[in-house]
Design a protein around this motif. Structure first.
Motif, PDB file in Angstrom:
ATOM      1  N   ASN A 141      34.604  24.751  30.368  1.00  0.00           N
ATOM      2  CA  ASN A 141      34.054  25.487  29.283  1.00  0.00           C
ATOM      3  C   ASN A 141      32.632  24.867  29.011  1.00  0.00           C
ATOM      4  O   ASN A 141      31.452  25.635  28.766  1.00  0.00           O
ATOM      5  N   LEU A 142      32.473  23.641  28.845  1.00  0.00           N
ATOM      6  CA  LEU A 142      31.451  23.039  28.439  1.00  0.00           C
ATOM      7  C   LEU A 142      30.495  22.847  29.215  1.00  0.00           C
ATOM      8  O   LEU A 142      29.426  22.890  29.083  1.00  0.00           O
ATOM      9  N   VAL A 182      30.157  17.720  29.168  1.00  0.00           N
ATOM     10  CA  VAL A 182      28.950  17.455  28.475  1.00  0.00           C
ATOM     11  C   VAL A 182      28.123  16.698  29.682  1.00  0.00           C
ATOM     12  O   VAL A 182      26.822  17.192  30.130  1.00  0.00           O
ATOM     13  N   VAL A 230      36.404  23.064  21.102  1.00  0.00           N
ATOM     14  CA  VAL A 230      37.168  23.070  22.313  1.00  0.00           C
ATOM     15  C   VAL A 230      38.554  22.494  21.600  1.00  0.00           C
ATOM     16  O   VAL A 230      39.575  23.112  22.170  1.00  0.00           O
ATOM     17  N   SER A 245      39.353  24.650  28.732  1.00  0.00           N
ATOM     18  CA  SER A 245      38.898  24.651  27.491  1.00  0.00           C
ATOM     19  C   SER A 245      37.818  23.528  27.290  1.00  0.00           C
ATOM     20  O   SER A 245      36.648  23.793  26.601  1.00  0.00           O
ATOM     21  N   SER A 246      38.137  22.575  27.932  1.00  0.00           N
ATOM     22  CA  SER A 246      37.091  21.376  27.477  1.00  0.00           C
ATOM     23  C   SER A 246      36.000  21.249  28.607  1.00  0.00           C
ATOM     24  O   SER A 246      34.978  21.577  28.415  1.00  0.00           O
ATOM     25  N   LYS A 275      30.729  21.109  19.512  1.00  0.00           N
ATOM     26  CA  LYS A 275      31.037  21.504  20.835  1.00  0.00           C
ATOM     27  C   LYS A 275      32.571  21.146  20.999  1.00  0.00           C
ATOM     28  O   LYS A 275      33.620  21.680  21.195  1.00  0.00           O
ATOM     29  N   THR A 276      32.791  19.722  20.336  1.00  0.00           N
ATOM     30  CA  THR A 276      34.215  19.004  20.514  1.00  0.00           C
ATOM     31  C   THR A 276      35.121  19.933  19.743  1.00  0.00           C
ATOM     32  O   THR A 276      36.289  20.014  19.731  1.00  0.00           O
ATOM     33  N   THR A 298      30.603  23.606  14.367  1.00  0.00           N
ATOM     34  CA  THR A 298      31.996  24.064  14.861  1.00  0.00           C
ATOM     35  C   THR A 298      32.281  25.340  14.615  1.00  0.00           C
ATOM     36  O   THR A 298      32.699  26.079  15.458  1.00  0.00           O
ATOM     37  N   SER A 322      35.958  16.814  27.179  1.00  0.00           N
ATOM     38  CA  SER A 322      34.777  17.432  26.461  1.00  0.00           C
ATOM     39  C   SER A 322      33.549  16.437  26.843  1.00  0.00           C
ATOM     40  O   SER A 322      32.620  16.959  27.247  1.00  0.00           O
ATOM     41  N   THR A 382      41.572  16.132  25.466  1.00  0.00           N
ATOM     42  CA  THR A 382      40.595  16.916  25.020  1.00  0.00           C
ATOM     43  C   THR A 382      39.260  16.397  24.878  1.00  0.00           C
ATOM     44  O   THR A 382      38.163  16.787  25.298  1.00  0.00           O
TER      45      THR A 382
END
Length: 287
Positions: free
Chosen positions: A97-98, A181, A132, A93-94, A128-129, A31, A177, A173
């Protein structure tokens, strides 16, 4: 010819091999790494952090920060649009972005190299989470600060409202996320990731009541938006930042906290199942 160590020698050799830290420590380390990488991409940082603030400023200017959404309602336009901007910020953001960053990492071989290391896949995804959660938290704090200071939007004072904010934020979130993915496997290359991801985000913003008053959208559009999590995140956030009397502005006439939690959890489960089945560590042309 040397013989392999046996007995006490074998046990001594095994003890001398450093043990890999637990998944929790690896996830925290990952993270921290992901957060540093994110903030090095200055263009992405500016877009993710500034976009919700700029959109709120635009709507407040166009509709007037002193104009009531409905005469006599006591709800002003900046106050009404703030929850949608919080929700869309979480989505940026989640999910966005991912979906884009993981597709790029797959394309440049980063994922392939990571897969050959002892790092557990779980630690990678938790990292990754975690990234975020950190970036979405900073982004939301900035947005709320600007809304309160620049547009006089009243922030909640009741603990119950902040509890609602917390679970909607965390579930939103998490769902964004895992869906990001899972969706990262759709773009064929890293260069095609943005054109494949961003239009989806824009369409969801338009139909989910982020840019418009949700109850004034066509019925078919409301029904379409109800399938996806952004509509429910925005509605959940409206229950936090708007007075209880504003629930009559929702098509159902209530905040629907139960359905909000159910839909977000459902998307969390769907994202996990699809992600596990479709996630790729290599490019399509790399076997």
């Amino acid at each position: 010819m040397t013989t392999p160590p046996t007995g006490a020698h074998a046990r001594s050799a095994a003890r001398s091999v450093p043990r890999l830290p637990g998944v929790g420590r690896l996830a925290l380390a990952r993270t921290a790494f992901e957060v540093r990488v994110f903030f090095r991409e200055r263009d992405a940082v500016v877009f993710v952090f500034a976009y919700p603030i700029l959109m709120l400023a635009i709507f407040a200017t166009v509709f007037g920060s002193d104009e009531e959404l409905v005469p006599g309602s006591g709800v002003y336009f900046p106050q009404y649009f703030l929850p949608g901007m919080v929700a869309t910020g979480v989505m940026l953001s989640s999910f966005q972005n991912l979906a884009i960053s993981i597709a790029a990492e797959r394309d440049d071989g980063t994922l392939k190299r990571l897969r050959s290391t002892p790092l557990p896949p779980t630690a990678y995804f938790l990292g990754k989470t975690g990234q975020v959660l950190v970036t979405a938290g900073v982004q939301t704090a900035l947005l709320l600060g600007v809304a309160a200071l620049a547009f006089d939007v009243p922030l909640p004072t009741e603990a119950g409202r902040w509890w609602t904010f917390a679970w909607v934020f965390v579930l939103g979130t998490a769902a964004g996320s895992v869906c990001g993915v899972a969706y990262s496997s759709v773009p064929r290359t890293g260069r095609s990731a943005s054109p494949v991801v961003i239009p989806v985000v824009l369409v969801l913003q338009f139909v989910s009541g982020v840019f418009f008053q949700f109850n004034e959208l066509p019925t078919w559009m409301q029904q379409l938006a109800s399938v996806f999590p952004l509509k429910w995140m925005a509605q959940g956030m409206r229950s936090v930042f708007l007075p209880d009397e504003a629930a009559v502005l929702e098509p159902s006439g209530s905040w629907q906290h139960g359905p909000t939690a159910a839909v977000l959890v459902a998307w969390l489960v769907v994202g996990l199942v699809v992600g596990v089945r479709t996630f790729r560590w290599r490019r399509r042309d790399d076997g």
